[in-house]
Design a protein around this motif. Structure first.
Motif, short mmCIF file in Angstrom:
data_model
loop_
_atom_site.label_atom_id
_atom_site.label_comp_id
_atom_site.label_asym_id
_atom_site.label_seq_id
_atom_site.Cartn_x
_atom_site.Cartn_y
_atom_site.Cartn_z
N MET A 1 0.95 -1.15 0.09
CA MET A 1 0.15 -0.16 0.00
C MET A 1 0.70 1.25 0.03
SD MET A 1 -3.06 1.18 2.93
CE MET A 1 -4.19 0.37 1.94
N MET A 2 0.54 2.17 -0.84
CA MET A 2 1.20 3.39 -1.04
C MET A 2 1.48 4.15 0.58
SD MET A 2 0.12 5.20 -4.47
CE MET A 2 -1.69 5.62 -4.02
N ALA A 3 0.36 4.11 1.34
CA ALA A 3 0.47 4.70 2.56
C ALA A 3 1.68 4.39 3.42
CB ALA A 3 -0.77 4.57 3.20
N ASN A 4 2.00 2.95 3.20
CA ASN A 4 3.23 2.73 3.98
C ASN A 4 4.50 3.16 3.61
OD1 ASN A 4 2.02 0.57 5.67
ND2 ASN A 4 1.88 -1.02 4.13
N ASP A 5 4.69 3.47 2.41
CA ASP A 5 5.60 4.25 1.90
C ASP A 5 5.82 5.78 2.26
OD1 ASP A 5 6.16 2.05 0.39
OD2 ASP A 5 5.18 2.64 -1.41
N LEU A 6 4.80 6.15 2.98
CA LEU A 6 4.96 7.75 3.59
C LEU A 6 5.83 7.57 4.52
CD1 LEU A 6 1.21 8.63 3.62
CD2 LEU A 6 3.00 9.54 1.88
N PHE A 7 6.06 6.45 5.54
CA PHE A 7 6.94 6.73 6.47
C PHE A 7 8.60 6.41 5.87
CE2 PHE A 7 3.01 5.16 8.33
CZ PHE A 7 2.82 5.98 9.40
N VAL A 8 8.54 6.03 4.79
CA VAL A 8 9.78 5.79 4.25
C VAL A 8 10.43 6.93 3.70
CG1 VAL A 8 11.25 4.73 2.39
CG2 VAL A 8 9.88 3.33 3.65
N VAL A 9 9.20 7.76 3.08
CA VAL A 9 9.66 9.09 2.45
C VAL A 9 10.04 10.22 3.53
CG1 VAL A 9 8.38 10.80 1.14
CG2 VAL A 9 8.09 8.42 0.45
N ILE A 10 9.23 9.86 4.60
CA ILE A 10 9.85 11.08 5.55
C ILE A 10 11.01 10.88 6.37
CG2 ILE A 10 7.50 11.92 5.83
CD1 ILE A 10 7.33 10.80 8.58
N GLY A 11 11.32 9.43 6.15
CA GLY A 11 12.63 9.03 6.80
C GLY A 11 12.57 8.81 8.43
N VAL A 12 11.37 8.53 8.85
CA VAL A 12 11.03 8.25 10.29
C VAL A 12 10.24 6.80 10.50
CG1 VAL A 12 10.00 8.89 12.04
CG2 VAL A 12 11.05 10.58 10.81
N PRO A 13 10.74 5.88 10.97
CA PRO A 13 9.69 4.86 11.25
C PRO A 13 8.63 5.11 12.07
CG PRO A 13 12.17 4.38 11.99
CD PRO A 13 11.85 5.69 11.58
N PHE A 14 7.47 4.23 11.72
CA PHE A 14 6.21 4.50 12.45
C PHE A 14 6.34 4.59 13.87
CE2 PHE A 14 2.53 2.98 14.55
CZ PHE A 14 1.50 3.83 14.02
N GLU A 15 7.06 3.93 14.58
CA GLU A 15 7.25 3.57 15.85
C GLU A 15 7.76 5.02 16.35
OE1 GLU A 15 8.16 1.24 13.65
OE2 GLU A 15 6.55 -0.24 14.14
N GLN A 16 8.51 5.92 15.68
CA GLN A 16 9.25 6.95 16.12
C GLN A 16 8.52 8.21 15.82
OE1 GLN A 16 13.23 6.97 14.75
NE2 GLN A 16 13.84 4.70 15.54
N THR A 17 7.35 8.07 15.03
CA THR A 17 6.68 9.38 14.83
C THR A 17 5.86 10.01 15.85
OG1 THR A 17 4.87 7.99 13.96
CG2 THR A 17 6.40 8.79 12.39
N LEU A 18 5.47 11.16 16.19
CA LEU A 18 4.43 11.62 16.95
C LEU A 18 3.10 11.54 16.45
CD1 LEU A 18 6.43 15.13 17.45
CD2 LEU A 18 6.59 13.06 19.05
N GLU A 19 2.19 11.63 17.47
CA GLU A 19 0.75 11.48 16.97
C GLU A 19 0.36 12.43 15.91
OE1 GLU A 19 -3.11 10.02 16.66
OE2 GLU A 19 -1.33 9.14 17.71
N LEU A 20 0.88 13.96 16.09
CA LEU A 20 0.47 14.44 15.00
C LEU A 20 1.07 14.48 13.76
CD1 LEU A 20 -1.20 17.41 14.44
CD2 LEU A 20 0.78 18.52 15.13
N GLN A 21 2.44 13.73 13.63
CA GLN A 21 2.70 13.60 12.34
C GLN A 21 1.99 12.27 11.63
OE1 GLN A 21 6.83 12.68 14.17
NE2 GLN A 21 7.68 13.90 12.67
#
Length: 108
Positions: free
Chosen positions: A1-21
């Motif tokens: 799914m393309m949405a999974n790639d968004l975390f790759v694009v921003i360079g931050v793994p899901f587990e390290q993102t903030l809620e607002l991100q």
């Protein structure tokens, strides 16, 4: 799914993102799904189901949060008004059930 790639694009793994991100990325993913649904002639309930699946599978929101968030996103995207009814941050936090000053939901 393309949405999974968004975390790759921003360079931050899901587990390290903030809620607002995650909320901003989920809103962007919604835009991709909504546009693709329009291009493919999907009916609104089909787009709604895809958005809910994305919010629960990719962004790990509960079913209730995903339904609320997706309903608000679809309503905003379907509005004929060219001006937002409320600021984006307020819209996102409100649809996720986060009030000013309240604790943010912990992601598991």
């Amino acid at each position: 799914m393309m949405a999974n790639d968004l975390f790759v694009v921003i360079g931050v793994p899901f587990e390290q993102t903030l809620e607002l991100q995650r909320q901003v990325l989920a809103t962007f993913a919604f835009g991709m799904i909504f546009a693709e649904g329009r291009l493919r002639g999907l009916r609104p309930p089909e787009v709604h189901a895809l958005v809910i699946a994305c919010l629960t599978d990719v962004f790990r929101y509960s079913d209730q949060q995903a339904v609320s968030f997706s309903t608000n996103l679809i309503s905003a995207a379907s509005s004929h008004s060219r001006t937002p009814r409320r600021p984006a941050r307020s819209f996102i936090l409100g649809s996720m059930g986060i009030a000013n000053g309240s604790k943010r939901r912990q992601m598991n």
